[in-house]
Design a protein around this motif. Sequence first.
Motif, PDB file in Angstrom:
ATOM      1  N   ARG A  65       9.831  -7.493  -1.237  1.00 21.91           N
ATOM      2  CA  ARG A  65       9.093  -7.768  -2.468  1.00 21.91           C
ATOM      3  C   ARG A  65       8.406  -9.128  -2.387  1.00 21.91           C
ATOM      4  O   ARG A  65       7.569  -9.465  -3.202  1.00 21.91           O
ATOM      5  CB  ARG A  65      10.003  -7.683  -3.676  1.00 21.91           C
ATOM      6  N   HIS A  66       8.765  -9.912  -1.344  1.00 18.71           N
ATOM      7  CA  HIS A  66       8.151 -11.210  -1.099  1.00 18.71           C
ATOM      8  C   HIS A  66       7.063 -11.047  -0.038  1.00 18.71           C
ATOM      9  O   HIS A  66       7.342 -10.625   1.068  1.00 18.71           O
ATOM     10  CB  HIS A  66       9.189 -12.231  -0.629  1.00 18.71           C
ATOM     11  N   LEU A  67       5.848 -11.373  -0.389  1.00 20.95           N
ATOM     12  CA  LEU A  67       4.720 -11.191   0.522  1.00 20.95           C
ATOM     13  C   LEU A  67       4.861 -12.083   1.754  1.00 20.95           C
ATOM     14  O   LEU A  67       5.126 -13.273   1.652  1.00 20.95           O
ATOM     15  CB  LEU A  67       3.407 -11.518  -0.189  1.00 20.95           C
ATOM     16  N   SER A  68       4.694 -11.497   2.905  1.00 24.11           N
ATOM     17  CA  SER A  68       4.676 -12.221   4.171  1.00 24.11           C
ATOM     18  C   SER A  68       3.300 -12.019   4.789  1.00 24.11           C
ATOM     19  O   SER A  68       2.919 -10.891   5.110  1.00 24.11           O
ATOM     20  CB  SER A  68       5.768 -11.670   5.102  1.00 24.11           C
ATOM     21  N   VAL A  69       2.563 -13.112   4.918  1.00 25.35           N
ATOM     22  CA  VAL A  69       1.180 -13.043   5.405  1.00 25.35           C
ATOM     23  C   VAL A  69       1.148 -13.447   6.871  1.00 25.35           C
ATOM     24  O   VAL A  69       1.662 -14.502   7.219  1.00 25.35           O
ATOM     25  CB  VAL A  69       0.281 -13.988   4.586  1.00 25.35           C
ATOM     26  N   PRO A  70       0.551 -12.665   7.760  1.00 26.16           N
ATOM     27  CA  PRO A  70      -0.013 -11.337   7.590  1.00 26.16           C
ATOM     28  C   PRO A  70       0.955 -10.229   7.996  1.00 26.16           C
ATOM     29  O   PRO A  70       0.653  -9.062   7.839  1.00 26.16           O
ATOM     30  CB  PRO A  70      -1.213 -11.353   8.529  1.00 26.16           C
ATOM     31  N   ASN A  71       2.131 -10.596   8.556  1.00 26.26           N
ATOM     32  CA  ASN A  71       3.000  -9.575   9.147  1.00 26.26           C
ATOM     33  C   ASN A  71       3.594  -8.594   8.146  1.00 26.26           C
ATOM     34  O   ASN A  71       4.021  -7.518   8.527  1.00 26.26           O
ATOM     35  CB  ASN A  71       4.116 -10.230   9.952  1.00 26.26           C
ATOM     36  N   GLY A  72       3.621  -8.947   6.882  1.00 27.20           N
ATOM     37  CA  GLY A  72       4.124  -8.035   5.865  1.00 27.20           C
ATOM     38  C   GLY A  72       3.007  -7.288   5.161  1.00 27.20           C
ATOM     39  O   GLY A  72       3.181  -6.804   4.055  1.00 27.20           O
ATOM     40  N   MET A  73       1.863  -7.202   5.820  1.00 24.44           N
ATOM     41  CA  MET A  73       0.705  -6.523   5.241  1.00 24.44           C
ATOM     42  C   MET A  73       0.216  -5.447   6.206  1.00 24.44           C
ATOM     43  O   MET A  73       0.444  -5.540   7.402  1.00 24.44           O
ATOM     44  CB  MET A  73      -0.432  -7.521   5.004  1.00 24.44           C
ATOM     45  N   PRO A  75      -3.231  -2.993   7.500  1.00 26.98           N
ATOM     46  CA  PRO A  75      -4.687  -3.024   7.507  1.00 26.98           C
ATOM     47  C   PRO A  75      -5.207  -2.164   6.345  1.00 26.98           C
ATOM     48  O   PRO A  75      -4.531  -1.238   5.942  1.00 26.98           O
ATOM     49  CB  PRO A  75      -5.061  -2.424   8.855  1.00 26.98           C
ATOM     50  N   PRO A  76      -6.333  -2.500   5.809  1.00 26.89           N
ATOM     51  CA  PRO A  76      -7.239  -3.586   6.175  1.00 26.89           C
ATOM     52  C   PRO A  76      -6.910  -4.908   5.467  1.00 26.89           C
ATOM     53  O   PRO A  76      -7.550  -5.917   5.729  1.00 26.89           O
ATOM     54  CB  PRO A  76      -8.604  -3.069   5.732  1.00 26.89           C
ATOM     55  N   GLU A  77      -5.916  -4.913   4.574  1.00 25.99           N
ATOM     56  CA  GLU A  77      -5.603  -6.121   3.816  1.00 25.99           C
ATOM     57  C   GLU A  77      -5.264  -7.305   4.726  1.00 25.99           C
ATOM     58  O   GLU A  77      -5.642  -8.440   4.446  1.00 25.99           O
ATOM     59  CB  GLU A  77      -4.429  -5.835   2.875  1.00 25.99           C
ATOM     60  N   HIS A  78      -4.552  -7.068   5.825  1.00 28.07           N
ATOM     61  CA  HIS A  78      -4.128  -8.173   6.686  1.00 28.07           C
ATOM     62  C   HIS A  78      -5.247  -8.697   7.587  1.00 28.07           C
ATOM     63  O   HIS A  78      -5.158  -9.799   8.104  1.00 28.07           O
ATOM     64  CB  HIS A  78      -2.922  -7.763   7.526  1.00 28.07           C
ATOM     65  N   THR A  79      -6.327  -7.955   7.765  1.00 29.31           N
ATOM     66  CA  THR A  79      -7.367  -8.301   8.739  1.00 29.31           C
ATOM     67  C   THR A  79      -7.981  -9.680   8.522  1.00 29.31           C
ATOM     68  O   THR A  79      -8.070 -10.457   9.485  1.00 29.31           O
ATOM     69  CB  THR A  79      -8.436  -7.197   8.770  1.00 29.31           C
ATOM     70  N   PRO A  80      -8.387 -10.065   7.306  1.00 28.78           N
ATOM     71  CA  PRO A  80      -8.970 -11.408   7.175  1.00 28.78           C
ATOM     72  C   PRO A  80      -7.969 -12.523   7.483  1.00 28.78           C
ATOM     73  O   PRO A  80      -8.344 -13.564   8.028  1.00 28.78           O
ATOM     74  CB  PRO A  80      -9.427 -11.485   5.717  1.00 28.78           C
ATOM     75  N   PHE A  81      -6.707 -12.297   7.171  1.00 29.93           N
ATOM     76  CA  PHE A  81      -5.688 -13.306   7.476  1.00 29.93           C
ATOM     77  C   PHE A  81      -5.486 -13.425   8.983  1.00 29.93           C
ATOM     78  O   PHE A  81      -5.339 -14.516   9.519  1.00 29.93           O
ATOM     79  CB  PHE A  81      -4.362 -12.962   6.788  1.00 29.93           C
ATOM     80  N   ARG A  82      -5.457 -12.299   9.675  1.00 26.78           N
ATOM     81  CA  ARG A  82      -5.316 -12.332  11.128  1.00 26.78           C
ATOM     82  C   ARG A  82      -6.510 -13.029  11.782  1.00 26.78           C
ATOM     83  O   ARG A  82      -6.331 -13.775  12.735  1.00 26.78           O
ATOM     84  CB  ARG A  82      -5.137 -10.922  11.689  1.00 26.78           C
ATOM     85  N   ARG A  83      -7.694 -12.790  11.278  1.00 26.79           N
ATOM     86  CA  ARG A  83      -8.887 -13.464  11.830  1.00 26.79           C
ATOM     87  C   ARG A  83      -8.778 -14.979  11.659  1.00 26.79           C
ATOM     88  O   ARG A  83      -9.231 -15.739  12.506  1.00 26.79           O
ATOM     89  CB  ARG A  83     -10.144 -12.944  11.161  1.00 26.79           C
ATOM     90  N   LEU A  84      -8.180 -15.399  10.548  1.00 30.49           N
ATOM     91  CA  LEU A  84      -8.005 -16.821  10.279  1.00 30.49           C
ATOM     92  C   LEU A  84      -6.954 -17.441  11.201  1.00 30.49           C
ATOM     93  O   LEU A  84      -7.115 -18.553  11.693  1.00 30.49           O
ATOM     94  CB  LEU A  84      -7.601 -17.010   8.808  1.00 30.49           C
ATOM     95  N   ILE A  85      -5.899 -16.722  11.482  1.00 34.41           N
ATOM     96  CA  ILE A  85      -4.757 -17.239  12.239  1.00 34.41           C
ATOM     97  C   ILE A  85      -4.940 -17.118  13.756  1.00 34.41           C
ATOM     98  O   ILE A  85      -4.532 -18.004  14.504  1.00 34.41           O
ATOM     99  CB  ILE A  85      -3.473 -16.497  11.806  1.00 34.41           C
ATOM    100  N   GLU A  86      -5.545 -16.052  14.225  1.00 33.80           N
ATOM    101  CA  GLU A  86      -5.621 -15.762  15.659  1.00 33.80           C
ATOM    102  C   GLU A  86      -6.205 -16.881  16.515  1.00 33.80           C
ATOM    103  O   GLU A  86      -5.728 -17.092  17.634  1.00 33.80           O
ATOM    104  CB  GLU A  86      -6.353 -14.446  15.899  1.00 33.80           C
ATOM    105  N   PRO A  87      -7.215 -17.639  16.071  1.00 33.63           N
ATOM    106  CA  PRO A  87      -7.739 -18.705  16.932  1.00 33.63           C
ATOM    107  C   PRO A  87      -6.687 -19.738  17.344  1.00 33.63           C
ATOM    108  O   PRO A  87      -6.798 -20.344  18.405  1.00 33.63           O
ATOM    109  CB  PRO A  87      -8.846 -19.346  16.092  1.00 33.63           C
ATOM    110  N   TYR A  88      -5.673 -19.923  16.526  1.00 28.82           N
ATOM    111  CA  TYR A  88      -4.618 -20.880  16.861  1.00 28.82           C
ATOM    112  C   TYR A  88      -3.751 -20.392  18.028  1.00 28.82           C
ATOM    113  O   TYR A  88      -2.986 -21.160  18.598  1.00 28.82           O
ATOM    114  CB  TYR A  88      -3.737 -21.160  15.643  1.00 28.82           C
ATOM    115  N   PHE A  89      -3.875 -19.113  18.359  1.00 27.51           N
ATOM    116  CA  PHE A  89      -3.104 -18.528  19.454  1.00 27.51           C
ATOM    117  C   PHE A  89      -3.969 -18.212  20.673  1.00 27.51           C
ATOM    118  O   PHE A  89      -3.515 -17.543  21.592  1.00 27.51           O
ATOM    119  CB  PHE A  89      -2.362 -17.274  18.963  1.00 27.51           C
TER     120      PHE A  89
END
Length: 147
Positions: A65-73, A75-89
């Motif tokens: 019930r607690h949102l975990s961004v992005p792993n608890g989402m 697609p397509p809801e998690h996609t913009p968050f993954r785009r934001l995070i992926e460059p750090y990896f």
Amino acid sequence: MPPSRSQDWSPASPEVDADQRAAYDAMRQRCPVAYSTLQGWTLFRHHDVVDVLHDPETFSNYVSRHLSVPNGMDPPEHTPFRRLIEPYFDAEPIGRLEPAVRAIAAGLVDGLRGDHQVECMDALARPFAARAQCAFLGWPESLAPAL
């Protein structure tokens, strides 16, 4: 509370602990989708894992019930968050982090020298993950125990 279910296997059993590769190979043949009270569901075949990853309607990442961004989402809801995070990896930032995480790993292993047995998760995995997270985020290592 969900109904109780019998276990298909026990991932913490002495037999599994003695030879994980043999145990997993046996499970792949005997029960490739297995349940345990310790871990929940375990998939032993690559194609089953791929099927799950590509079917978010059946196998959702929403597990709390607690949102975990992005792993608890899903697609397509998690996609913009993954785009934001992926460059750090990407290779370059991870390459800059590599010396620090290698030093963390070496220090943990050096601390184990001797002729005794250790519990790998407590002695290596958890402290490594917490210290590496601190290094990644630029936090002082003193915060690692809280993680």
